[in-house]
Motif scaffolding. Structure first.
Motif, PDB file in Angstrom:
ATOM      1  N   GLN A  87      74.180  15.446 -30.975  1.00 36.35           N
ATOM      2  CA  GLN A  87      74.225  16.895 -31.235  1.00 36.35           C
ATOM      3  C   GLN A  87      72.911  17.368 -31.862  1.00 36.35           C
ATOM      4  OE1 GLN A  87      77.710  18.127 -33.406  1.00 36.35           O
ATOM      5  NE2 GLN A  87      77.099  20.287 -33.444  1.00 36.35           N
ATOM      6  N   GLU A  91      70.650  20.125 -29.959  1.00 36.69           N
ATOM      7  CA  GLU A  91      70.387  21.432 -30.572  1.00 36.69           C
ATOM      8  C   GLU A  91      68.903  21.666 -30.820  1.00 36.69           C
ATOM      9  OE1 GLU A  91      73.109  22.229 -33.768  1.00 36.69           O
ATOM     10  OE2 GLU A  91      74.809  21.909 -32.422  1.00 36.69           O
ATOM     11  N   ILE A  94      67.530  22.783 -27.526  1.00 42.16           N
ATOM     12  CA  ILE A  94      67.905  24.173 -27.229  1.00 42.16           C
ATOM     13  C   ILE A  94      67.122  25.135 -28.129  1.00 42.16           C
ATOM     14  CG2 ILE A  94      69.803  25.850 -27.245  1.00 42.16           C
ATOM     15  CD1 ILE A  94      71.700  23.433 -26.667  1.00 42.16           C
ATOM     16  N   GLY A 121      70.318  14.587 -20.304  1.00 40.56           N
ATOM     17  CA  GLY A 121      71.287  14.650 -19.214  1.00 40.56           C
ATOM     18  C   GLY A 121      72.336  15.732 -19.390  1.00 40.56           C
ATOM     19  N   ILE A 122      72.525  16.210 -20.622  1.00 38.86           N
ATOM     20  CA  ILE A 122      73.597  17.192 -20.855  1.00 38.86           C
ATOM     21  C   ILE A 122      73.109  18.576 -21.278  1.00 38.86           C
ATOM     22  CG2 ILE A 122      75.308  15.391 -21.351  1.00 38.86           C
ATOM     23  CD1 ILE A 122      75.059  16.064 -24.330  1.00 38.86           C
ATOM     24  N   VAL A 123      71.910  18.697 -21.858  1.00 35.68           N
ATOM     25  CA  VAL A 123      71.457  20.040 -22.226  1.00 35.68           C
ATOM     26  C   VAL A 123      71.169  20.824 -20.949  1.00 35.68           C
ATOM     27  CG1 VAL A 123      69.653  21.416 -23.342  1.00 35.68           C
ATOM     28  CG2 VAL A 123      70.560  19.381 -24.474  1.00 35.68           C
ATOM     29  N   ARG A 124      71.756  21.979 -20.833  1.00 35.42           N
ATOM     30  CA  ARG A 124      71.661  22.818 -19.620  1.00 35.42           C
ATOM     31  C   ARG A 124      72.093  22.024 -18.380  1.00 35.42           C
ATOM     32  NH1 ARG A 124      69.249  27.544 -21.042  1.00 35.42           N
ATOM     33  NH2 ARG A 124      68.346  27.523 -23.120  1.00 35.42           N
ATOM     34  N   ARG A 125      73.026  21.089 -18.584  1.00 36.26           N
ATOM     35  CA  ARG A 125      73.571  20.209 -17.531  1.00 36.26           C
ATOM     36  C   ARG A 125      72.474  19.397 -16.830  1.00 36.26           C
ATOM     37  NH1 ARG A 125      76.663  24.927 -16.358  1.00 36.26           N
ATOM     38  NH2 ARG A 125      78.658  24.833 -17.409  1.00 36.26           N
ATOM     39  N   GLY A 126      71.440  19.044 -17.576  1.00 43.34           N
ATOM     40  CA  GLY A 126      70.452  18.123 -17.015  1.00 43.34           C
ATOM     41  C   GLY A 126      69.040  18.665 -17.007  1.00 43.34           C
TER      42      GLY A 126
ATOM     43  N   TYR B  83      81.671  20.102 -29.774  1.00 42.95           N
ATOM     44  CA  TYR B  83      81.345  18.684 -29.861  1.00 42.95           C
ATOM     45  C   TYR B  83      82.523  17.889 -30.445  1.00 42.95           C
ATOM     46  CZ  TYR B  83      76.319  19.496 -29.058  1.00 42.95           C
ATOM     47  OH  TYR B  83      75.102  19.817 -28.523  1.00 42.95           O
ATOM     48  N   PHE B 118      84.052  17.493 -18.883  1.00 41.97           N
ATOM     49  CA  PHE B 118      82.878  16.934 -19.553  1.00 41.97           C
ATOM     50  C   PHE B 118      83.219  15.544 -20.083  1.00 41.97           C
ATOM     51  CE2 PHE B 118      79.480  18.009 -23.044  1.00 41.97           C
ATOM     52  CZ  PHE B 118      78.623  17.087 -22.489  1.00 41.97           C
ATOM     53  N   THR B 148      80.917  21.464 -15.931  1.00 40.11           N
ATOM     54  CA  THR B 148      81.720  21.182 -17.118  1.00 40.11           C
ATOM     55  C   THR B 148      80.851  21.440 -18.334  1.00 40.11           C
ATOM     56  OG1 THR B 148      81.042  18.890 -17.507  1.00 40.11           O
ATOM     57  CG2 THR B 148      82.748  19.260 -15.818  1.00 40.11           C
ATOM     58  N   GLY B 149      81.454  21.549 -19.496  1.00 41.74           N
ATOM     59  CA  GLY B 149      80.604  21.725 -20.661  1.00 41.74           C
ATOM     60  C   GLY B 149      81.311  22.219 -21.897  1.00 41.74           C
ATOM     61  N   SER B 152      77.450  25.425 -27.647  1.00 41.76           N
ATOM     62  CA  SER B 152      76.673  24.955 -28.786  1.00 41.76           C
ATOM     63  C   SER B 152      76.500  26.159 -29.713  1.00 41.76           C
ATOM     64  CB  SER B 152      75.328  24.395 -28.319  1.00 41.76           C
ATOM     65  OG  SER B 152      74.373  25.416 -28.251  1.00 41.76           O
ATOM     66  N   ASN B 157      78.267  27.134 -23.045  1.00 41.85           N
ATOM     67  CA  ASN B 157      78.021  26.273 -21.883  1.00 41.85           C
ATOM     68  C   ASN B 157      76.592  25.748 -21.813  1.00 41.85           C
ATOM     69  OD1 ASN B 157      80.676  26.617 -20.841  1.00 41.85           O
ATOM     70  ND2 ASN B 157      80.073  28.632 -20.093  1.00 41.85           N
ATOM     71  N   LEU B 158      75.934  25.613 -22.952  1.00 41.53           N
ATOM     72  CA  LEU B 158      74.547  25.133 -22.934  1.00 41.53           C
ATOM     73  C   LEU B 158      74.484  23.615 -22.818  1.00 41.53           C
ATOM     74  CD1 LEU B 158      72.777  27.492 -25.495  1.00 41.53           C
ATOM     75  CD2 LEU B 158      72.539  27.444 -23.001  1.00 41.53           C
ATOM     76  N   VAL B 159      75.626  22.953 -23.013  1.00 36.54           N
ATOM     77  CA  VAL B 159      75.656  21.492 -22.988  1.00 36.54           C
ATOM     78  C   VAL B 159      76.795  21.049 -22.065  1.00 36.54           C
ATOM     79  CG1 VAL B 159      76.042  19.431 -24.401  1.00 36.54           C
ATOM     80  CG2 VAL B 159      74.730  21.343 -25.333  1.00 36.54           C
ATOM     81  N   GLY B 160      76.503  20.192 -21.108  1.00 34.99           N
ATOM     82  CA  GLY B 160      77.544  19.736 -20.182  1.00 34.99           C
ATOM     83  C   GLY B 160      76.956  18.892 -19.073  1.00 34.99           C
ATOM     84  N   VAL B 161      77.777  18.588 -18.086  1.00 41.19           N
ATOM     85  CA  VAL B 161      77.298  17.854 -16.914  1.00 41.19           C
ATOM     86  C   VAL B 161      77.894  18.460 -15.652  1.00 41.19           C
ATOM     87  CG1 VAL B 161      76.961  15.620 -18.064  1.00 41.19           C
ATOM     88  CG2 VAL B 161      79.202  16.163 -17.107  1.00 41.19           C
TER      89      VAL B 161
END
Lengths: 374, 374
Positions: A87, A91, A94, A121-126, B83, B118, B148-149, B152, B157-161
Motif C-alpha cells: 500500500q 500510494e 499514485i 502490476g496493480i496501480v492503474r491496473r498495470g 486494502y 481483485f 477489478t480493483g 485508494s 479504482n486506482l488499484v486493481g488488475v
C-alpha cells in the motif's frame, strides 16, 4: 566500465523485453531506460541498505537522462513483502501522479523487486516496470519472468501477479558489494540452471566457478547463461500453466520446507542455501528411486560444496527439523496439485523432469533416513 | 423459472467465457459452474445485504452440485473496496486451502465483484473467478470485462488488475429485489450502449423501456444486448490499450467529476445517476462544439428523463459543485493522457467517438454556462 554487455531477450510476444548484463550498467541506467521508454517519468523503489550503496548513482543517471522521478525507500528484509508496504508503494506511485505509461523502477534484491513489481502490476491496473537487481539471486532468478508478490500470514508469495518488466538492467559490478554468503546463495540458482537441463553449462561452471566468484567476463557469462535458461522456460510457460516452468523449482520443494522449518530465520538458512540442500536432496532421492546414478548425484553435490554451499540438512545450525514438520510444509507448498505430491526429480546432470504423483510415504522414509544419517 | 436463457460469449482467446442471462439462474448456479469447472472448490464472497436476500439459494445450489465452499460476508457499501477488505478476502481464500484451479464466486453488486475479482486475481497469482451479479449495473457493466480493483485514498479504482471471470451468471429475477432508484441507475448504463454505437438498440429501448423495468423477456433482451455490446468492446481492447475500450466511458468523465464533487455521497448521487448527467452533458457539449445536432441531444436527454434519471447538474440535491472543483476532478481522471483532456463525444445517437486534445477552456466555459443555467 566494461563495454562487455550481453543482451538476453525474453520472448513473450508484445510483452517481450531485454535483460542487459554487464559491469557499470547502473551509470547507464537512465540512458538505457530513456532510449527504450522515451518520455517516461518514474518512481524508484529501493531499501535502506541498497539506497546507501547504489541509489545516488541511479538517481544521477536518471537525472542525466532527464527522467523525472520520485523515490521510495523501504526497510530492508523479508518482512517488507507485506500488504502494508504494498500500500505504501502504491500510494507513493499514485501521489507522484504517474500514469500507466510511466515506470516503477525496482533497485534492490528479490524483496524490493517482488514488492515493487506487484505495485507496478496493480496501480492503474498495470504500469511499466523496470528491474535493476542488485543481488546475484535477483539477477539470475527473481528479476526475470514476471513473478511478483508479497507474503501472507499463511505463507510466502501466496499473493501477487504475473507482471513482466519492460527492461532488466543487471550491473554485475554491484555484486562486489555483497557479502560472500549472499553471493554463494545466489550461486545455488546459477548451478540450478545447469542441473535442470544444461549439462554443458554445468561442466563450464565446474571449470570456471572461481572466475565467476571473482567477477569480470566469467561472471557476466554465467549470469547471461542463467538468464537465457530462465527466459527459455518463461517463454514456454509464462504463467506456470503448461508445467515447463515447474522445472525451475528444482530443489525448491525441499528448500521451502527447510526455510519454513527454521521459520525463515536468515541467520540459520537463506533461500539459496535451502535450494542448495534441496537440490542435493532431489538428486539423492532420485538415486534412491532408481532414476539417477550415484555418480551424477555425487558430482552435483561436490560442486555445491566446492562453492561453499550446504548440501545436508544437518548443516543447518540449531535444532534439526522433524519429518512431520517437513512433510506438513511440503503438503502446503503451492506445487501440490489436488493433493498429489509433485517434485522435480532427475535422471542425471542436466536431466531434470517434473514427477507428479510422487508417493508421500517414499518421501517420508527418505527424509527420516536423511535426518538419521545426520 | 423461465427456460429463456441467453448466452453471450466474450471472445478473448484462451480467456474466453460465457455470460448466461435469464430468470432463476441462481437456482442453477451450482449446476452451471460444475458443468464448466468440474471438480472445483470455491469461496463465495458477498455482502450482508445480498447475503440476507440471495446467499441461502446460492449455497443450496452449490451444495446440490457437490461444490464444497467457504463463505465470506463483508459489510455493504463502497468503503468495502479497501486494502483491508482485500486482505480479508485473500486470507479467507488461502485459509480455505483453495488452489489455482479453484474459484472465487462473487455474489453481489459492483463493490463485491470488483473486490472479489481483485482477490481472485492475486491469490496464488490468479485463481478462477465466477461472477453472480445481483444489480442491474453489475449485470450490464462491472461483471463483464475483467476490470477489478479497490479504491485508494487518492481516488476510486486506482488499484486493481485485469482478471477475466471464467463464467458470469446474471439472474434477471433477482433484480426485482432492487429499489427503483438502483434499477434506474443501472439503466443509465443500458442506455449508454445504445448511445455509444447501437442506434437500433437505443430506438428499441425508447419503445420498450417500461417492459425492461417490468421484467421478463424484454429485461433479458436488454441485459443480453448490453453484455453483447460490452463484450465486443472488451474483445477488441481487453486492457484499454487500443482506445476502443475508452468508448465505454461515455458520460463517465463528467460523471466521475460529479461523484467526486459530492464526495461519493450516495444520498446525493449514485454512479449511474452521475453517468446519466454525464451523458447528457457529453451530448450538449458535442452540440456546442458543432459535432451533434440539438435534436439528437434532446432525444438522448428525453429518454434518460423518461427513465426517471437526472440529466442536469442542478438536479443533484445540496450545494452545487463549482467549476474549479469539477475541473480539478477531470484533471485527475484516469483518462487524462500526459496532461491532455480526453472525452467521449458524439456525432449523434449511437455515434460516439474518442476525442483527444479537448481544449480545457472550452470545457470550463461549458460547465460555467451549465451551472449558471441551473
Amino acid at each position: 566500465m566494461s563495454s562487455n554487455v550481453e543482451t538476453v531477450r525474453v520472448e513473450l510476444g508484445d510483452r517481450s523485453y531485454d535483460i542487459l548484463i554487464g559491469e557499470g550498467l547502473l551509470d547507464r541506467a537512465g540512458a538505457e531506460i530513456a532510449a527504450r521508454l522515451p518520455g517516461i517519468r518514474a518512481a524508484v523503489v529501493t531499501d535502506e541498505t541498497v539506497a546507501g550503496l547504489h541509489l545516488p548513482k541511479l538517481q544521477a543517471s536518471l537525472r542525466a537522462a532527464g527522467i523525472d522521478h520520485a523515490t521510495v525507500v523501504l526497510p530492508p528484509g523479508e518482512t517488507t513483502k507485506s500488504y502494508s508496504h504494498l500500500q505504501t508503494v502504491a500510494e507513493a506511485v499514485i501521489e507522484a501522479r504517474l500514469e500507466r505509461g510511466d515506470a516503477v523502477i525496482a533497485l534492490g534484491g528479490g524483496v524490493v523487486g517482488d514488492l515493487a513489481g506487484f505495485a507496478a502490476g496493480i496501480v492503474r491496473r498495470g504500469m511499466r516496470f523496470v528491474q535493476v537487481p542488485t543481488t546475484l539471486l535477483a539477477q539470475v532468478d527473481s528479476s526475470v519472468g514476471g513473478k511478483t508478490g508479497i507474503n501472507s500470514p499463511q505463507g510466502k508469495n501466496l499473493v501477487g501477479v504475473f507482471h513482466q518488466p519492460a527492461l532488466v538492467l543487471a550491473d554485475t559490478g554491484v555484486l562486489d558489494t555483497l557479502v560472500d554468503r549472499e553471493f554463494r546463495a545466489g550461486y545455488a540458482e546459477v548451478a540450478k540452471y545447469g542441473l535442470i537441463d544444461r549439462p554443458d553449462f554445468f561442466e563450464w561452471l565446474e571449470a570456471n566457478r572461481t572466475h565467476v566468484f571473482a567477477g569480470g567476463p566469467a561472471r557476466i557469462r554465467a549470469i547471461a547463461e542463467s538468464c537465457r535458461a530462465k527466459a527459455a522456460v518463461v517463454a514456454a510457460d509464462e504463467r506456470e500453466e503448461a508445467g515447463a516452468r515447474a522445472l525451475l523449482n528444482l530443489g525448491h520443494t525441499f528448500g521451502h520446507a527447510l526455510e519454513k522449518a527454521v521459520r525463515y530465520d536468515p541467520a540459520r538458512l537463506v533461500h539459496g542455501e535451502g535450494v542448495s540442500i534441496g537440490m542435493a536432496l532431489a538428486h539423492r532421492f532420485s538415486v534412491r528411486e532408481g532414476l539417477c546414478s550415484g555418480q551424477d548425484a555425487g558430482r552435483a553435490e561436490a560442486h555445491l560444496k566446492a562453492a561453499g554451499l550446504p548440501t545436508r540438512i544437518s548443516e543447518i545450525p540449531g535444532p534439526q527439523p522433524t519429518v512431520p514438520d517437513l512433510m506438513a510444509a511440503i503438503g502446503q507448498d503451492k506445487k501440490v496439485s489436488r493433493g498429489r505430491l509433485t517434485f522435480i526429480l532427475t535422471h542425471g546432470i542436466g536431466q531434470s523432469f517434473v514427477a507428479r504423483d510422487v508417493e508421500r510415504q517414499a518421501v517420508e522414509r527418505f527424509l527420516a533416513d536423511e535426518l538419521a544419517e545426520g
